[in-house]
Enzyme design. Structure first.
Site, mmCIF file in Angstrom:
data_model
loop_
_atom_site.group_PDB
_atom_site.id
_atom_site.type_symbol
_atom_site.label_atom_id
_atom_site.label_comp_id
_atom_site.label_asym_id
_atom_site.label_seq_id
_atom_site.Cartn_x
_atom_site.Cartn_y
_atom_site.Cartn_z
ATOM 1 N N GLU B 50 0.865 -1.183 0.000
ATOM 2 C CA GLU B 50 0.000 0.000 0.000
ATOM 3 C C GLU B 50 0.895 1.225 0.000
ATOM 4 O O GLU B 50 1.752 1.379 0.870
ATOM 5 C CB GLU B 50 -0.933 0.010 1.211
ATOM 6 C CG GLU B 50 -2.071 -1.000 1.064
ATOM 7 C CD GLU B 50 -3.122 -0.909 2.176
ATOM 8 O OE1 GLU B 50 -4.102 -1.658 2.093
ATOM 9 O OE2 GLU B 50 -2.955 -0.093 3.117
ATOM 10 N N ASP B 61 -5.708 10.441 9.476
ATOM 11 C CA ASP B 61 -4.406 9.904 9.867
ATOM 12 C C ASP B 61 -3.875 10.520 11.145
ATOM 13 O O ASP B 61 -4.105 11.690 11.434
ATOM 14 C CB ASP B 61 -3.392 10.127 8.741
ATOM 15 C CG ASP B 61 -3.602 9.132 7.612
ATOM 16 O OD1 ASP B 61 -3.531 7.923 7.897
ATOM 17 O OD2 ASP B 61 -3.860 9.562 6.476
ATOM 18 N N TYR B 176 -10.824 -3.871 3.597
ATOM 19 C CA TYR B 176 -9.900 -3.373 4.623
ATOM 20 C C TYR B 176 -10.742 -3.090 5.863
ATOM 21 O O TYR B 176 -11.548 -2.165 5.867
ATOM 22 C CB TYR B 176 -9.231 -2.100 4.102
ATOM 23 C CG TYR B 176 -8.131 -1.507 4.969
ATOM 24 C CD1 TYR B 176 -8.316 -1.264 6.334
ATOM 25 C CD2 TYR B 176 -6.899 -1.162 4.414
ATOM 26 C CE1 TYR B 176 -7.312 -0.706 7.100
ATOM 27 C CE2 TYR B 176 -5.886 -0.592 5.183
ATOM 28 C CZ TYR B 176 -6.110 -0.363 6.523
ATOM 29 O OH TYR B 176 -5.112 0.208 7.290
#
Lengths: 407, 270
Positions: B50, B61, B176
């Site tokens: 990734e 994030d 995911y």
């Protein structure tokens, strides 16, 4: 009797189920936050139809915020502008000093109905932070406000006000250290504490339902103004003028007039040092469509799609995006968007202060500056209604510094 | 159209192994090192890579990936640079799937059709745009489909069962699963909390299931490999790479970090 949130506008100005205004808006958030937005949407659409909820909101707006705010005829300003009559919708007279409280009172009430014990908010100029800390104090809720380090420097008084109100102000040092980064950090908090936390967004941006909800809570401004114009002046205004950062005070004023086709609307963006310099915060005038902070809208980015730093003398307009409904109003031509530079805003700040004894926020000074230009080109029998969205007490230090005066 | 991601997961399934999926931010610490680091990761046991596309406002994030993005942007890394990195990587590695992970705006600016064409020709196999749930992907999705690029979808602890099955019906390659409510790199992973959602997700979905967020080293990777088909490691790896003096040192650190994780994962399945 409850004044229901009513929609005067044409259907095309309402978003679809996913919050799209034409190609703009939507729900561009990470999967973890999807459920929180769904939950919020469900609660908002449920409670806004509830008589008890709306009665409590109306009572808060009347007895706590101090509504209705007057429409004031600025006669000396009108004389200097030399054209159309200039009227001011006095949102600066609200509790905490700006229109922001209309929205936070509504969202805090919703947080209460949803059983959320903790409130978070982002803030630029600090007005929304203060308005959030205020309603959190009143409801006895924990409150954390995210604010960029740069904004903390230039809005020290509002930082102290928030602390006095019991809020924790968390400095954000990432990116450009301003409003956009405070928004990122608030999102990070929300994604981590999503179960007990209500995120009070301060403007008509973000993912659905925020743009609609924040607009609706601020639309009390336009509903009142429309009624006041008909009652006191027997006519609707010819033009509405409001400053646009994210755009909540502008949409609050504009929205109830959208169906009145003869009423022109002007959103005034921060042209900073001038649109040609690139140092500004005018995403509608000089940006292009993209995706930021949960919605598709006009924004300022570089050729690689990185969000750019913005500049404005007023922290509240210093944001690289704008509410998606404004993007749609621009593309449909229903509203026009213009820029006012730092210098022009400063001049209007002094003019309004000296001519009318009203010290406007630097954000609102942008609207005043454009209204004077516009009025000059109009006939004396015409009327320009300006949303005087906030008072300038918080900006006194900034103005002194800009003019080299030490306090 | 067959995709490297399908082929890789299918061969891993035959071997009864879980996929090791390292995440690095493209261009960090140095743009010129990224291709070599990718090869080192593959040598040390990575099955899928990734590659983070740096963005100025990475709202999902944590501090580690934020800082990596800022470093990369400061060195001029753009989506265009990232595609160049993938193209160069493909010259020596035709098999390892590469998934671009990031935020939508750089793709908006590049243009959906141009991006899908260029990404496909560079050798990109999938994209995971954190701020683009399936309902907002309709237009981009069409372009990706035309070029055989998979949209990799997220499922979170807050995803309802109805939504799980809707996502599963649109996802390609792998799902995911975000292991906890929070941002990347946080220390909130609890294996016990994974068992129920993972089995629930399996009931809705035939695709391989990778788990990410909060996996720091061999122990947590092995535990997750016991439940899921893939393990994603990002922040902990990026922390290792930061401050490397040379490209060679960054490559050594990458493989020294990954090799024991690979070993622990394979042992957990014995």
């Amino acid at each position: 009797m409850s004044t229901e949130i009513e929609f005067v506008s044409e259907p095309s100005f309402e978003p679809d189920e996913l919050g799209h205004f034409g190609p703009y808006g939507g729900t561009y958030v990470s999967e973890t936050l999807i459920h929180a937005h769904e939950e919020l949407k469900e609660a908002y659409y449920r409670w806004r139809k509830d008589d008890e909820f709306m009665a409590r909101l109306d009572a808060d707006l009347a007895h706590y915020v101090g509504r209705p705010s007057p429409v004031y005829h600025a006669s000396r300003l009108t004389e200097v502008a030399g054209g159309a009559r200039v009227l001011l919708k006095r949102e600066d007279l609200n509790h905490t000093g700006a229109h922001k409280i209309n929205n936070t009172v509504g969202q805090a009430l919703l947080a209460d109905y949803m059983g959320k014990s903790r409130i978070i908010a982002e803030t630029g100029a600090g007005q929304h932070g203060v308005a959030s800390a205020t309603v959190a104090a009143r409801l006895g809720k924990e409150c954390v406000v995210y604010m960029g380090e740069v904004d903390i420097q230039r809005q020290a008084i509002n930082v102290f006000r928030m602390k006095l109100l019991g809020a924790e102000v968390r400095a954000v040092s990432s990116g450009s250290k301003t409003l956009k980064d405070a928004l990122n950090e608030a999102m990070r908090d929300w994604v981590t504490n999503v179960d007990d936390t209500f995120y009070i967004i301060g403007t008509v941006a973000g993912a659905h339902p925020y743009p609609v909800m924040v607009r609706d809570f601020n639309a009390v401004v336009g509903r009142e103004a429309r009624r006041q114009m008909l009652d006191e002046y027997d006519a609707l205004p010819d033009a509405l003028v409001a400053c646009v950062g994210g755009g909540s005070n502008a949409l609050g004023l504009f929205h109830p007039f959208l169906g009145d086709r003869d009423v022109k609307m002007y959103g005034v963006e921060a042209a900073g040092h001038g649109l040609h310099t690139g140092e500004h915060a005018a995403s509608l005038c000089a940006g292009r469509p993209g995706v930021l902070h949960g919605c598709r809208t006009y924004l300022m980015d570089d050729d690689a799609g990185q969000i750019q730093h913005t500049h404005s003398v007023s922290a509240g307009l210093d944001y690289p995006g704008v509410g998606p409904e404004h993007a749609w109003l621009k593309d449909t031509g229903r509203a026009q968007y213009v820029g006012i530079t730092d210098d022009e805003a400063m001049q209007a700040f002094h003019q309004l202060t000296r001519l009318e004894g009203i010290l406007p926020a630097l954000e609102s000074s942008h609207a005043v500056a454009y209204a004077m230009k516009l009025a000059a080109e109009m006939r004396p029998d015409q009327t320009v209604l300006v949303n005087l969205s906030g008072r300038g007490d918080k900006d006194v230090q900034t103005v002194a510094e800009l003019e080299g005066i030490s306090l | 159209m067959s995709n490297r991601i399908d082929r890789r997961f299918s061969s891993l399934a035959d071997q009864q192994r879980a996929a090791l999926i390292p995440f690095i931010t493209a261009g960090d610490p140095e743009p010129g090192w990224t291709v070599a680091i990718m090869h080192s990761l593959v040598k040390a046991g990575a099955d899928v890579l990734e590659l983070g596309v740096p963005f100025s406002d990475p709202a999902a994030d944590g501090p580690v990936i934020q800082a990596a993005s800022e470093r990369a942007i400061a060195q001029g890394v753009s989506l265009c640079t990232v595609l160049g990195i993938v193209r160069e990587f493909r010259e020596q590695d035709p098999d390892t799937p590469v998934v671009l992970m990031g935020y939508l705006n750089p793709i908006e600016r590049y243009g959906h059709a141009d991006f899908a064409r260029d990404a496909s020709s560079a050798g990109v196999d999938g994209i995971l745009m954190v701020d683009c749930p399936p309902e907002e992907m309709v237009h981009l999705r069409g372009e990706l489909d035309d070029h055989g690029i998979y949209p990799i979808c997220l499922v979170a602890p807050t995803t309802t069962p109805e939504r799980m099955s809707s996502i599963a019906s649109q996802a390609r390659g792998y799902i995911y699963y975000v292991s906890f409510k929070g941002i990347t790199g946080a220390n909130r992973l609890e294996q016990a909390n994974l068992e129920k959602p993972v089995s629930e997700l399996r009931a809705h979905c035939d695709l391989p299931l990778a788990v990410g967020f909060g996996i720091k080293g061999p122990e947590s990777a092995a535990a997750v490999a016991g439940l899921a088909d893939g393990v994603v490691i990002g922040s902990a790896l990026i922390e290792q790479l930061a401050g490397s003096a040379t490209g060679q040192q960054a490559c050594d650190r990458a493989s020294d970090f990954l090799a024991p994780i690979r070993e622990a994962m394979d042992n957990s399945r014995l």
